[in-house]
Design a protein around this motif. Structure first.
Motif, PDB file in Angstrom:
ATOM      1  N   VAL A 130       0.693  -1.161  -0.211  1.00 27.47           N
ATOM      2  CA  VAL A 130      -0.109  -0.084  -0.002  1.00 27.47           C
ATOM      3  C   VAL A 130       0.769   1.261   0.040  1.00 27.47           C
ATOM      4  O   VAL A 130       0.647   2.146  -0.841  1.00 27.47           O
ATOM      5  N   ARG A 131       1.791   1.189   0.833  1.00 23.26           N
ATOM      6  CA  ARG A 131       2.920   2.426   0.805  1.00 23.26           C
ATOM      7  C   ARG A 131       3.360   2.638  -0.408  1.00 23.26           C
ATOM      8  O   ARG A 131       3.510   4.038  -0.972  1.00 23.26           O
ATOM      9  N   ASP A 132       3.657   1.439  -1.296  1.00 24.13           N
ATOM     10  CA  ASP A 132       4.460   1.946  -2.411  1.00 24.13           C
ATOM     11  C   ASP A 132       3.516   2.078  -3.480  1.00 24.13           C
ATOM     12  O   ASP A 132       3.871   2.866  -4.464  1.00 24.13           O
ATOM     13  N   ALA A 133       2.234   2.015  -3.305  1.00 20.22           N
ATOM     14  CA  ALA A 133       1.241   1.939  -4.428  1.00 20.22           C
ATOM     15  C   ALA A 133       0.698   3.704  -4.536  1.00 20.22           C
ATOM     16  O   ALA A 133       0.260   4.036  -5.693  1.00 20.22           O
ATOM     17  N   VAL A 134       1.036   4.618  -3.317  1.00 26.94           N
ATOM     18  CA  VAL A 134       0.279   5.478  -3.365  1.00 26.94           C
ATOM     19  C   VAL A 134       1.101   6.729  -2.750  1.00 26.94           C
ATOM     20  O   VAL A 134       2.306   6.442  -2.225  1.00 26.94           O
ATOM     21  N   SER A 135       1.084   7.947  -3.042  1.00 31.76           N
ATOM     22  CA  SER A 135       1.908   9.066  -2.680  1.00 31.76           C
ATOM     23  C   SER A 135       1.442   9.840  -1.548  1.00 31.76           C
ATOM     24  O   SER A 135       1.943  10.694  -0.761  1.00 31.76           O
ATOM     25  N   VAL A 136       0.070   9.565  -1.370  1.00 27.99           N
ATOM     26  CA  VAL A 136      -0.700  10.119   0.109  1.00 27.99           C
ATOM     27  C   VAL A 136      -0.175   9.363   1.412  1.00 27.99           C
ATOM     28  O   VAL A 136       0.186   8.369   1.221  1.00 27.99           O
ATOM     29  N   PRO A 137      -0.415  10.218   2.752  1.00 24.87           N
ATOM     30  CA  PRO A 137      -0.324   9.385   3.904  1.00 24.87           C
ATOM     31  C   PRO A 137      -0.991   8.319   3.991  1.00 24.87           C
ATOM     32  O   PRO A 137      -2.192   7.984   3.594  1.00 24.87           O
ATOM     33  N   VAL A 138      -0.367   7.143   4.629  1.00 25.16           N
ATOM     34  CA  VAL A 138      -0.812   5.670   4.729  1.00 25.16           C
ATOM     35  C   VAL A 138      -0.664   5.551   6.541  1.00 25.16           C
ATOM     36  O   VAL A 138       0.183   5.802   7.016  1.00 25.16           O
ATOM     37  N   THR A 139      -1.801   5.101   7.133  1.00 28.71           N
ATOM     38  CA  THR A 139      -1.843   4.898   8.246  1.00 28.71           C
ATOM     39  C   THR A 139      -2.475   3.286   8.476  1.00 28.71           C
ATOM     40  O   THR A 139      -2.821   2.649   7.595  1.00 28.71           O
ATOM     41  N   VAL A 140      -2.220   2.951  10.076  1.00 34.01           N
ATOM     42  CA  VAL A 140      -2.740   1.574  10.140  1.00 34.01           C
ATOM     43  C   VAL A 140      -3.465   1.673  11.523  1.00 34.01           C
ATOM     44  O   VAL A 140      -3.194   2.343  12.283  1.00 34.01           O
ATOM     45  N   LYS A 141      -4.612   0.761  11.660  1.00 33.67           N
ATOM     46  CA  LYS A 141      -5.360   0.678  12.507  1.00 33.67           C
ATOM     47  C   LYS A 141      -5.302  -0.671  13.081  1.00 33.67           C
ATOM     48  O   LYS A 141      -5.647  -1.604  12.408  1.00 33.67           O
TER      49      LYS A 141
END
Length: 336
Positions: A130-141
């Protein structure tokens, strides 16, 4: 993480609306954000279904009129998660949140949600995709762990940080607890101490006093409020404002009635009359519950929750707030 602070609580501690499957629909998020929630997260979206163009998944991930627009994705395989993340961003998502905390058997049975905490190597591969797929911030719950014998939230948070994720949220229970017992806010402190990225604390926060107690126990950067906001979408913003030292008046009965009706009419518009009526019933029950014990006679409450006539539902909903025999309204639970 500034993109999750949004407006209304920039100077204080963020309070976010948690993702609730089947609950945090577009209109609930719009209302909560308008009333000052620091950020609002979509209900859980199945990544594989969104990647295949499923219409209902697209509605779940809809964010028109919400900023920042945060979409939560659930899945167990890196490729569909990455594809779904790209689709969500292409359609307006400002942040992608990855679900590693849902305890439902229908989710964990497919090795998604909190089941990923049983295999941190796979969880890490999924986050990396997911981190590699997008340039927006990524978070996890996430949760504290699968069970009391495997409290590995700090390990998962460290892996997320190394991958470049921007924040984590921890619900203070294990998966095996589901929603039983009490959330252990103190246990979240181990995650806070293990990483430098923001950690948000979640679980059993229903009032301002509990938000403050949670922050003190956990050391978290902010709070995430879920079930307590159902029927009270203004609650998260009220807590955010109070934590920022800018308390606001409680919504009047007239204002609460207008909010409830706006939410109901929005669901009819979003899903169409047949599905919208069914989808709204859980919200109607919660709005009436929080209107006070004398809000509607039992017979009228039953009519409200079973009618397929939107006009009748709106009439009864207004009556619940505006003719309650002076039943007391719920407040934040603590003077600001």
């Amino acid at each position: 993480m500034s993109v999750l602070r949004g407006g209304g609580a920039e100077a204080g501690v963020p309070a976010l609306l948690a993702p609730l499957s089947g609950v945090t629909d577009l209109y609930m998020r719009r209302i909560a954000r308008r009333y000052g929630a620091s950020a609002v997260i979509s209900e859980m979206v199945a990544a594989a279904e969104l990647a295949l163009g499923d219409a209902e998944s697209q509605l779940r991930s809809e964010g028109a009129g919400v900023s920042p627009h945060v979409v939560q994705l659930a899945g167990c395989a890196p490729e569909p998660m990455a594809r779904a993340a790209r689709i969500a961003v292409e359609t307006g998502a400002d942040v992608i949140d990855v679900n590693m905390g849902c305890p439902a058997k229908t989710v964990t049975g497919g090795a998604a949600g909190s089941a990923l905490m049983r295999d941190l190597d796979n969880a890490e591969r999924l986050l990396a995709a997911v981190r590699d797929a997008v340039s927006v911030p990524v978070t996890v719950k996430m949760r504290l762990g699968w069970d009391e014998a495997s409290l590995n939230a700090a390990d998962l948070a460290q892996r997320a940080e190394r991958l470049g994720l921007n924040a984590v949220t921890v619900h203070g229970r294990t998966r095996q607890q589901f929603y039983k017992g009490s959330a252990d806010w103190t246990a979240i402190r181990a995650v806070v101490q293990a990483v430098r990225i923001p950690v948000f604390a979640n679980g059993d926060i229903t009032s301002l006093s509990e938000a403050r107690a949670c922050l003190a126990a956990s050391g978290a950067a902010g709070v995430m409020i879920g079930r307590a906001a159902q029927g009270r979408p203004w609650l998260v913003g009220a807590i955010a404002s109070a934590l920022a030292g800018q308390p606001r008046p409680e919504p009047s009965r007239e204002e609460r009635a207008a909010i409830a009706c706006e939410h109901y009419e929005g669901l009819i518009a979003l899903y169409g009359p047949a599905m919208g009526v069914r989808h709204a019933r859980k919200h109607l029950a919660s709005y009436v519950e929080h209107a006070g014990p004398g809000a509607l006679p039992a017979s009228e409450r039953t009519r409200l929750l079973t009618t397929s006539d939107p006009a009748l539902a709106l009439e009864l909903l207004r009556r619940a707030f505006l003719d309650p025999d002076d039943a007391p309204l719920e407040s934040l639970g603590e003077a600001a």
